[in-house]
Structure formats: C-alpha cells, structure tokens
Design a protein around this motif. Structure first.
Motif, mmCIF file in Angstrom:
data_model
loop_
_atom_site.group_PDB
_atom_site.id
_atom_site.type_symbol
_atom_site.label_atom_id
_atom_site.label_comp_id
_atom_site.label_asym_id
_atom_site.label_seq_id
_atom_site.Cartn_x
_atom_site.Cartn_y
_atom_site.Cartn_z
ATOM 1 N N THR A 162 0.929 -1.155 0.032
ATOM 2 C CA THR A 162 0.108 0.150 0.083
ATOM 3 C C THR A 162 0.806 1.105 0.242
ATOM 4 N N TRP A 163 0.258 2.335 -0.503
ATOM 5 C CA TRP A 163 1.050 3.553 -0.525
ATOM 6 C C TRP A 163 0.050 4.574 0.438
ATOM 7 N N THR A 187 3.213 10.250 0.338
ATOM 8 C CA THR A 187 3.597 10.282 -1.093
ATOM 9 C C THR A 187 3.615 11.692 -1.418
ATOM 10 N N MET A 188 2.779 12.484 -1.016
ATOM 11 C CA MET A 188 2.621 13.958 -1.593
ATOM 12 C C MET A 188 3.548 14.540 -0.810
ATOM 13 N N PHE A 189 3.826 14.468 0.394
ATOM 14 C CA PHE A 189 4.709 15.358 1.537
ATOM 15 C C PHE A 189 6.109 14.697 2.076
ATOM 16 N N GLY A 190 5.929 13.310 2.024
ATOM 17 C CA GLY A 190 7.134 12.700 2.669
ATOM 18 C C GLY A 190 7.005 12.286 4.143
ATOM 19 N N GLY A 191 8.165 11.604 4.592
ATOM 20 C CA GLY A 191 7.911 10.930 5.763
ATOM 21 C C GLY A 191 7.670 9.448 5.705
ATOM 22 N N ILE A 192 7.990 8.571 6.887
ATOM 23 C CA ILE A 192 7.547 7.460 6.844
ATOM 24 C C ILE A 192 6.306 7.067 7.702
ATOM 25 N N PRO A 193 5.315 6.490 7.033
ATOM 26 C CA PRO A 193 3.939 6.274 7.832
ATOM 27 C C PRO A 193 4.321 5.434 9.256
ATOM 28 N N LYS A 194 4.014 5.835 10.299
ATOM 29 C CA LYS A 194 4.210 4.877 11.446
ATOM 30 C C LYS A 194 3.553 3.512 11.412
ATOM 31 N N ALA A 215 11.051 8.838 -0.089
ATOM 32 C CA ALA A 215 12.233 9.568 0.051
ATOM 33 C C ALA A 215 11.981 10.771 -1.027
ATOM 34 N N VAL A 216 11.688 10.567 -2.019
ATOM 35 C CA VAL A 216 11.341 11.569 -3.010
ATOM 36 C C VAL A 216 9.645 11.726 -3.143
ATOM 37 N N TYR A 239 5.906 12.939 -4.563
ATOM 38 C CA TYR A 239 5.359 13.372 -5.917
ATOM 39 C C TYR A 239 5.369 14.653 -5.857
ATOM 40 N N THR A 240 5.355 15.663 -5.019
ATOM 41 C CA THR A 240 5.441 16.904 -5.385
ATOM 42 C C THR A 240 6.781 17.275 -5.795
ATOM 43 N N GLU A 241 7.666 16.981 -5.504
ATOM 44 C CA GLU A 241 9.156 17.109 -5.764
ATOM 45 C C GLU A 241 9.124 16.748 -7.162
ATOM 46 N N THR A 242 8.830 15.360 -7.621
ATOM 47 C CA THR A 242 8.854 14.923 -8.808
ATOM 48 C C THR A 242 8.133 15.632 -9.680
ATOM 49 N N THR A 243 7.208 16.353 -9.330
ATOM 50 C CA THR A 243 6.239 17.089 -10.618
ATOM 51 C C THR A 243 7.034 18.305 -10.768
ATOM 52 N N GLN A 244 7.395 19.063 -9.583
ATOM 53 C CA GLN A 244 8.225 20.382 -9.584
ATOM 54 C C GLN A 244 9.485 20.184 -10.659
ATOM 55 N N LYS A 245 10.099 19.103 -10.603
ATOM 56 C CA LYS A 245 11.421 18.734 -11.380
ATOM 57 C C LYS A 245 11.018 18.648 -12.698
ATOM 58 N N LEU A 246 9.917 17.737 -13.003
ATOM 59 C CA LEU A 246 9.399 17.600 -14.296
ATOM 60 C C LEU A 246 9.076 18.916 -15.075
ATOM 61 N N THR A 247 8.263 19.823 -14.185
ATOM 62 C CA THR A 247 7.828 20.994 -14.611
ATOM 63 C C THR A 247 9.004 21.902 -15.158
ATOM 64 N N GLU A 248 9.922 22.020 -14.176
ATOM 65 C CA GLU A 248 11.355 22.767 -14.723
ATOM 66 C C GLU A 248 11.866 22.154 -15.927
ATOM 67 N N ALA A 249 11.950 20.834 -15.979
ATOM 68 C CA ALA A 249 12.575 20.388 -17.124
ATOM 69 C C ALA A 249 11.768 20.879 -18.333
ATOM 70 N N GLU A 250 10.368 20.589 -18.334
ATOM 71 C CA GLU A 250 9.702 21.131 -19.525
ATOM 72 C C GLU A 250 9.960 22.559 -19.688
ATOM 73 N N HIS A 251 9.889 23.494 -18.946
ATOM 74 C CA HIS A 251 10.157 24.927 -19.269
ATOM 75 C C HIS A 251 11.513 24.975 -19.767
ATOM 76 N N SER A 252 12.373 24.369 -19.256
ATOM 77 C CA SER A 252 13.984 24.356 -19.934
ATOM 78 C C SER A 252 13.998 24.051 -21.362
ATOM 79 N N LEU A 253 13.078 22.803 -21.624
ATOM 80 C CA LEU A 253 13.062 22.259 -23.011
ATOM 81 C C LEU A 253 12.332 23.521 -23.976
ATOM 82 N N ALA A 254 11.195 23.967 -23.258
ATOM 83 C CA ALA A 254 10.428 24.958 -24.018
ATOM 84 C C ALA A 254 11.289 26.313 -24.353
ATOM 85 N N SER A 255 12.385 26.601 -23.541
ATOM 86 C CA SER A 255 13.020 27.783 -23.918
ATOM 87 C C SER A 255 14.175 27.312 -24.875
ATOM 88 N N LEU A 256 14.560 26.041 -24.989
ATOM 89 C CA LEU A 256 15.615 25.713 -26.024
ATOM 90 C C LEU A 256 15.072 25.688 -27.132
#
Length: 918
Positions: free
Chosen positions: A481-482, A487-494, A874-875, A877-894
């Motif tokens: 289970t997840w 998943t969104m904010f991190g931490g290990i469920p007790k 450890a990573v 979903y929020t962090e993953t989405t943010q990094k993906l967004t940054e990568a998309e904007h970087s590619l868009a500028s190129l």
C-alpha cells in the motif's frame, strides 16, 4: 563415485542409449536387468557364504536337483551358472539375446512355491519387451550388452549396497518419470512428497513393534518403502514391518515387487497383488485354500497416490462395505472411492495419507455428502495443500489428506504449504525444511500465521463442509500500500513501521533510535548512517551475543555426536537428534527461523550419512582409500570410459589440500591468479583496440591476438624508429653492404660521435661485422620507448603477457598434477587422528558456519526493510512534479533557438505551448 554420482552417470548413459524408445517404456528394461543382477549377485554371495567353491558354482545346473532344491529353499529361486549375470559378462562377444531369453524362462520355472507370489511373472515385462530393443537379434544383443556394461558397477551385496541400489533405482525412476510427461503419474510419487507422508505416518506408528502398511495403488513402491524407512527409525528390527501392495498395471506391479525385494525386505514380508483396487478388493483368502486362509486385511497404515479424478464403475457398489457408511463417489471421479477404500482397511488405531486433487475439498454433490460424513464421524485429521506443479505430468494443485479410523477430536488442521518450495527445472520441489515445517505443524496441531490453522467442526459446518484451504488459511502475500500523505509530502508512516512488530519486540530500543519522534502519524530516519546504526546498536549486539551463547559449544556437541559416535550411532535417527538440539538452542532466540537452521543441517546431511554408512560398514580406513576418477571421452567417434586422475572415496581432494597441503595449494592459487590477471589484461587491451586494428591483429572470433600479426606490426614499427644513433647505424650497415674498407669505416666512426661505439663488439683490426652491428641495432630498437597509449606500446605489453600466460599455463599444469598426486599419497598415508580432523572439517564445520551466519541474515533483512521504507517516500510526488515542470520549461526555452521551415516552426510552437502548460 558416491551413489549420487553413480546414479547420475547411469541415468545420463541410459537416456542416451534408449534412442527412440519412450522413457516410460525403457525404464522397464534397465530396471528389470538391475533386478536380475541383484538376484544373481545375491545367489553368488549366498553360495560363497555356504562354502561353495568357484568350481562348485560353475558346475551348478538344473540337473543338480539337490543343489537346486537347497538354493530354492533358501532364496526362493534358483539361477544356473550359465544364466548368472556375471556369466553373461564373461561371455564377451559370445553373449547373445538368446542367453537372456533362456535365463528368464528358466527363472520362471525354478521359483520356490513359497515365493511364487513375490517372484512369479516378475520378469514378464522385460521378457516380452526384449524385441523392442532392436530390429534383429544382433541389434538386440548390442543394446542389451550396453545395458549390462552400464549397470555392472552397481554394488548389490550388503546392507549399505541395498541403500546405494535403492537410491539408484529411485533416482532412475524419478528421472524417467521427469522425461515421461503425463505417463509418469502412473508409477511415481516425487520423493519429497513420499517422505512427507511417511514422516507423519511413522510418528503415529512409532511405539508399535509389529506394523502392517498398505498401498492400494503402489506404482513403483516408493511410498511403501519410504514409510518403512521412516517407521524403521523408531524400531530396532525393520523386519517386523509387513508390506502390502496392489497395482493395476502389470509392468508397474512388477516395479513394486522388484523395488521392495531390492531394498532387502524379506520376501515373507511382501504381499503384492496385480488387480483393480476398486473393482477387486483385497482377497480375504488364498485362492488355493479359501477356508483355512480367511483373513480380512486390516493394517496399521495406508498410503496412496491414486490416479486423479478417473472414471470408475459405481454400479451395484451401494452395499460394498467400503462405501456403505459414507456414500458413493460420482462415476466421473473416483477420488473418494480410493479414499474410502483406504479408510476401510485401517485398524481402529490406524492412520492413512492420500494424495488427491484440490477439488475434493470443495466439489458438491455426492462428494460433498461423503466429505460431510467423514467430518461428522471425525475421520479427517489434517489437510495439507501442496505447491502446484510438484508432480510429473500435471501442474494441478494437489492435497494430502490425513485420516484416522478413530479420533477423539473433531477439529481439522488445515495447512497451506503451497508457497514453500524451490524451483528445480520445470517442477517445484519441497526442501527438507519445508517438509519438516509441515510435519511439525501436523504433529503439534498448532496455528501458524499464513501457514496452518486448527479449525473446529463447527466452523466447517458454517462453511457448508467446504474445506477449500483459502477459506481458513490466507497465505497470500500482503499487497503493498502507499500512504497518500507521505507520497505527497514525505515522511515514513508509523503504521508501515508497525507492520514489522516482531523486530521492534526483539529490538525495543532500536526503533526509537532509528526514527525521529513525532506527534503526527509520520516520522523520518534519525540518522543518515542507517546501516551502521543498526549493526552497532546495543539491542543488535545483545541479540548476537544471545545467539552466540546458545551455540557456544555447538561445534563440540556436533563433534562428539558425529565423530565420537560414528561407529555406533543410528544413522537414520541421527539427523532428528541433531535437529532437536538445534531447535532447543533456538527456543529463546527471536527472529531466527528454526527451519532455516534445519535446512543448513540437511544440506550437509546426505553427504554425512553416506560417509557414515561407508565407515560403519568398512571401517575408518575407508577414508584413506583413493579411487580412479572415471570420465567419458569420445575416441574414434565412440564414447569410452577413461581414467582422469584420482578421487577420495570419503575425503575430497580439495579438503585435504586446504588442511594438509596449504603451502602447495597457496602457491598454485597464486599462479592461477597471476594467469587470470594476465588474461584479463590481454582482454582489456583487446577492448581498447580500434575496429581496424582488431581486423589486423585478432583471430576470426575477435577474442585473441594472432602472434604473427603482432610480430609483423612491431617489426615495421621498429624499422620506422628514427633517432640520430639509429640513423647512423643504418648508414653504417649500408656502407658495410657496399664492402666499405677499414679507412672508410674509421672515417665514419670519427664523424658520428652520437654512436656509442664501445657497445659494438669490433674485430681485431677495429672494423665491424654486419652481424654485430645488426645486433646492436636491435638493442637500440628494443630500448626505444613508445608513447604510453600507442598501439606499439600495447603490443609490446601483449607480447610480454602472452609469454607470461604460456609459462604460467605450463607451470600450473605441472604443479596441478604434482599436487594431485601428492594429495593421493597424503590421503593413503593419513594417520587416524588426521582422518578424524578432516572428517570434522567436512561434517561439522560447514553446519556450524551456516548456522552461525543466521543472525547476520536477520540483521541484513531488517536493514533492507528499513532502507526500503526510507526509499519508498524519499522523493515526494510534489518534488517529482516540480522537477518535471522545470525540465519541461527548460526544454521549451531551448525550442526558441531551433530553426526550420514554416511547418516545422508551427509544430514546435504547439509543442512549446504544451510544455509550458498554456
């Protein structure tokens, strides 16, 4: 060879020899000849013990009626000298298939009346099948001669040999079964299933001094034999066990009888019958004397693996006492007919085990009625669900049902053993630890989470007498289970940490020190050095110390049991004695799986038991025997057996080398490492070559250098070397080639001070010979240093490595042979004290090492668990989405920097819009 190696060798050869003959059919020929050899050898041994001289034996014929009657009265049969297996071998090229036909015919005539039921028709399958071994007499003779040569090495003369013979017999049956597909089910029950059933039954019978056991679908007889072996562990006299067998198919019925006789079971204790179990129940009398021999068959134990769900004729069976109490099985499925037949033949305190398809637990109709009656009458004791694909020829799930004629309790132990197995080839196999766990759970009738449950009759009634195992025991793996918040904010469920409560119970302080304290349902790792934090924690150290204390004198205990008592211990009982000691030591040790410890013992036990059998029958000096190591090689298109060195009868060469010849072994291993390094360096250089250089320098397979190619490239490279001194030397060689006189040479020397003239050996008159100048030129070239990464530098390195490789190979070959022969003489000259030390190293040390490693396996698993929990969130979903967004904007500028025609630019603009999320 030990029995495993011998059996494997015979199987490999037999499988090649059978050619186009079906495995299921060919088994009857090789096993038939094995049995004939057994009877023949047994007679020869008997005659020698009765002081028959070789001349007396060679004179034996049917005409010597006095000797014939004497031998028949003692053995139950008579084989004339001309028909002995050993005589067939002596005939050489004069041997013919007709010799076999005559011998088998004579055997049938010369059976003692008292042994008719054991031996009558036992060779019929072999006799009628001889013609299938070839198209004509010559090809049949050749096929039989090959078989005789194959099995002639099997020992068959004493108690230990019965074990070897029986092992080979069952090994061959199992191997043929594996190759026979669906046909295998008619005659073979996998050994581990047979052992499982036997151990449960043997425990029930352990206090009885006289035992009758019965298999109504006996197949090869392995089930009966394994029960006998298991029961014999608890008895002092195995001859107090009587074996009853019934089998429908004649050739398989013959296998049963052969197998029982070859295990050293007294013919008087074998009662076998060729008949349809369901149609023709066990006769209560001898056909020749029905009044005085009336005796119903009631036995202490029944074991069977009947054909699954076959059709049967249930007409007019309602009054049959076997079925009258419980009901008739449906015509399309005889499973319960076999079960009720088995139950009927049990004594009041008897026990039975039967293998059936899983469907018998839940199918409706008449089967449900029978099941209900069996449950309400308290007959069903336990149900064991086996792994799928455990039987040859079928992948369907099967169950073992344990029933008793009379029980006080009405509950049923249900075991789901379907997940405990190892994969071997296409089939699943139960390990010794799996069997031990199942047997213990049945005997102790205890609940084990996800494995076994003691179910009340009341609960079974609530389920409508449906015994489908998943209704009572859930052995399915827990679904991962997840946690959405983690998943969104991190931490290990007790709660996910709580799932490993057994660890935190064993290590109460560890959890607090591994995870941060928090008022929320989520925590973090308290350390970045998680591995060290676990391994160095006080709780872990206490756990290891507790384990080490429990096993502090385990090595000494094993040594005293196995080495100290080797001549007198009961081999069949000893593994159980040792396992009980291991289990006792583990009673207060958390987390360590006692069945894993048992497996560590069993992994070594077969080898230990084999050694003990040899030493008990042949003495300790057997450990000083060295035998020829025989291998098969092809010569002139034919496979031939040749000697390839030596091997220890009991003590392996590598063990002796590691303990008594360590200096020689270490020196050899150092050279082997050097050879490996040289070869590795060569391969590294090969990988660094360009494709063009590979074509020039390597063989067709591109995996080795061609020496001539290296020489050619280097020669050219040296010729191209230019230094002032080399240039001057080449000019001198040109002068000498033109027959330059002394004054001209002296003038050349004066004008070329760059040459170290003192290093060139001159003639008495001060001039120079061409050979000496060329030799010096080679010296200068050889001393030239190429650039480190140049091809020439690499090839010079390869030249040295190839020379080193060649020299090392020659030295290793010589040293290996020297060490091999030294090991042979060392074993043969061992002192008794040295033998005991080596046996200790072979038997005791591996068991101790494997068991002492168990705590670390527990700790490693805990470390993996904690690491997995940490990595899982450890990573976020929020962090993953943010990094993906940054990568998309970087590619868009190129994309702004790209050029193309109008259509390209329109497409890129749309893609850019998507990336930006506009």
């Amino acid at each position: 060879m030990n029995k495993q190696q011998l059996a494997s060798k015979i199987w490999d050869s037999a499988n090649k020899m059978r050619s186009k003959i079906e495995a299921n059919e060919y088994k009857d020929y090789i096993l038939g000849f094995m049995f004939y050899k057994f009877l023949s050898d047994k007679e020869q041994k008997f005659l020698q013990e009765q002081d028959f001289t070789q001349a007396d034996i060679e004179a034996l014929s049917e005409q010597d009626t006095e000797s014939v009657d004497y031998i028949k009265g003692s053995l139950g049969y008579f084989i004339a000298y001309e028909n002995l297996f050993s005589t067939w071998l002596k005939k050489g090229n004069d041997f013919n298939v007709a010799n076999v036909r005559d011998a088998l015919s004579s055997f049938s005539r010369l059976i003692s009346p008292s042994h008719k039921k054991v031996f009558d028709g036992i060779f019929k399958t072999l006799e009628t099948g001889l013609s299938k071994l070839g198209d004509n007499s010559n090809s049949q003779t050749k096929a039989i001669s090959d078989l005789l040569q194959l099995i002639k090495v099997i020992p068959m003369s004493n108690k230990q040999d019965y074990d070897v013979l029986g092992f080979i017999y069952e090994y061959l049956i199992g191997s043929f079964a594996a190759n026979a597909g669906k046909k295998a089910g008619e005659f073979y029950t996998p050994h581990e299933v047979s052992v499982l059933m036997s151990e449960i039954i043997a425990h029930h019978l352990k206090d009885q001094q006289e035992i009758k056991i019965y298999d109504p679908t006996s197949g090869s007889g392995s089930l009966l034999i394994n029960i006998g072996s298991s029961v014999a562990k608890h008895m002092n006299d195995a001859n107090r066990i009587k074996y009853y067998a019934q089998e429908l198919k004649e050739n398989t019925y013959n296998l049963t009888r052969m197998n029982l006789v070859m295990r050293g079971i007294l013919p008087a204790n074998i009662v076998a019958r060729n008949a349809d179990t369901l149609e023709d129940d066990w006769p209560y009398f001898d056909d020749n004397d029905p009044i005085n021999t009336y005796e119903p068959l009631y036995v202490d134990a029944v074991v069977s693996n009947p054909p699954y769900s076959q059709a049967w004729d249930s007409a007019n069976k309602e009054s049959d006492p076997r079925y009258a109490r419980f009901g008739l099985a449906p015509k399309t499925k005889a499973d319960y007919a076999f079960l009720l037949h088995d139950l009927y033949h049990l004594k009041p305190d008897g026990i039975m085990a039967i293998v059936l398809p899983h469907g018998v637990l839940f199918r409706g109709g008449e089967e449900e009625r029978i099941r209900k009656n069996l449950l309400e009458n308290k007959h069903i004791d336990a149900i064991i669900g086996l792994p799928a694909n455990i039987f040859f020829g079928t992948g369907i799930p099967t169950v073992i049902i344990i029933l008793k004629q009379r029980r006080q309790e009405s509950d049923v132990l249900i075991v789901d053993a379907s997940k405990g197995f190892i994969k071997v080839g296409k089939n699943n196999h139960l390990q010794a630890s799996n069997i031990k766990k199942i047997v213990d759970s049945v005997l102790q009738r205890k609940d084990i989470e996800q494995f076994s449950k003691l179910v009340s009759l009341e609960d079974i009634r609530k389920q409508g007498y449906n015994l489908n195992i998943p209704r009572y025991v859930d052995s399915s793996a827990k679904t991962e289970t997840w946690d959405i918040y983690a998943t969104m904010f991190g931490g290990i469920p007790k709660k996910e940490i709580d799932a490993y409560a057994e660890y935190w119970k064993a290590f109460p302080e560890l959890r607090k020190d591994l995870f941060t304290d928090s008022d929320t349902p989520y925590v973090d790792l308290a350390t970045s050095e998680m591995g060290n934090a676990i391994y160095e924690h006080a709780n872990i150290q206490t756990f290891k110390a507790q384990f080490n204390t429990a096993f502090a004198h385990f090595h000494d205990y094993l040594k005293a049991e196995l080495i100290g008592k080797m001549q007198t211990l009961h081999i069949a009982q000893q593994e159980n004695i040792l396992s009980q000691d291991i289990f006792k030591r583990l009673e207060n040790i958390p987390l360590v799986d006692k069945y894993q410890a048992y497996q560590a013992l069993d992994d070594q036990w077969q080898s230990i038991a084999g050694d003990l059998e040899i030493i008990q029958s042949e003495g300790l000096n057997a450990a000083k025997i060295v035998s020829p190591h025989i291998i098969t090689k092809k010569k002139d298109g034919k496979e031939q057996e040749v000697q390839d060195g030596w091997e220890g009868y009991v003590l392996p060469f590598d063990l002796v080398q590691q303990h008594l010849l360590i200096d020689e072994l270490t020196a050899l291993q150092a050279k082997e490492r050097a050879l490996t390094e040289a070869s590795s360096d060569i391969q590294t250089i090969i990988e660094e070559l360009s494709e063009e250089d590979k074509e020039t320098l390597l063989n067709d397979a591109n995996d080795a250098f061609v020496t001539a190619a290296i020489t050619r490239v280097l020669k050219q490279a040296f010729e191209d070397i230019e230094t002032p001194e080399i240039r001057a030397i080449n000019q001198l060689l040109e002068l000498l080639a033109n027959k330059a006189k002394k004054p001209e040479q002296e003038q050349f020397v004066r004008v070329h001070p760059e040459v170290q003239w003192a290093k060139i050996e001159a003639k008495k008159d001060g001039t120079y010979a061409v050979a000496k100048v060329k030799a010096y030129l080679k010296t200068l070239q050889a001393a030239f240093t190429f650039e480190e990464d140049s091809l020439e530098a690499k090839l010079l390195q390869v030249e040295d490595l190839l020379v080193q490789e060649k020299e090392l190979k020659a030295e290793i070959k010589a040293d290996t042979n020297t060490l091999h022969l030294l090991t042979k003489t060392t074993i043969e000259a061992l002192e008794s004290a040295q033998v005991l030390e080596l046996l200790e190293a072979k038997w005791v040390t591996p068991i101790v090492s494997a068991i002492l490693a168990l705590p670390n396996e527990v700790i490693e698993h805990l470390t993996d668990v904690v690491q997995a929990l940490a990595d899982k969130y450890a990573v976020t979903y929020t962090e993953t989405t943010q990094k993906l967004t940054e990568a998309e904007h970087s590619l868009a500028s190129l994309i702004d920097d790209l050029t193309g025609d109008d259509f390209d630019l329109q497409g890129l603009a749309q893609f850019q819009t998507l990336l930006k999320g506009a």
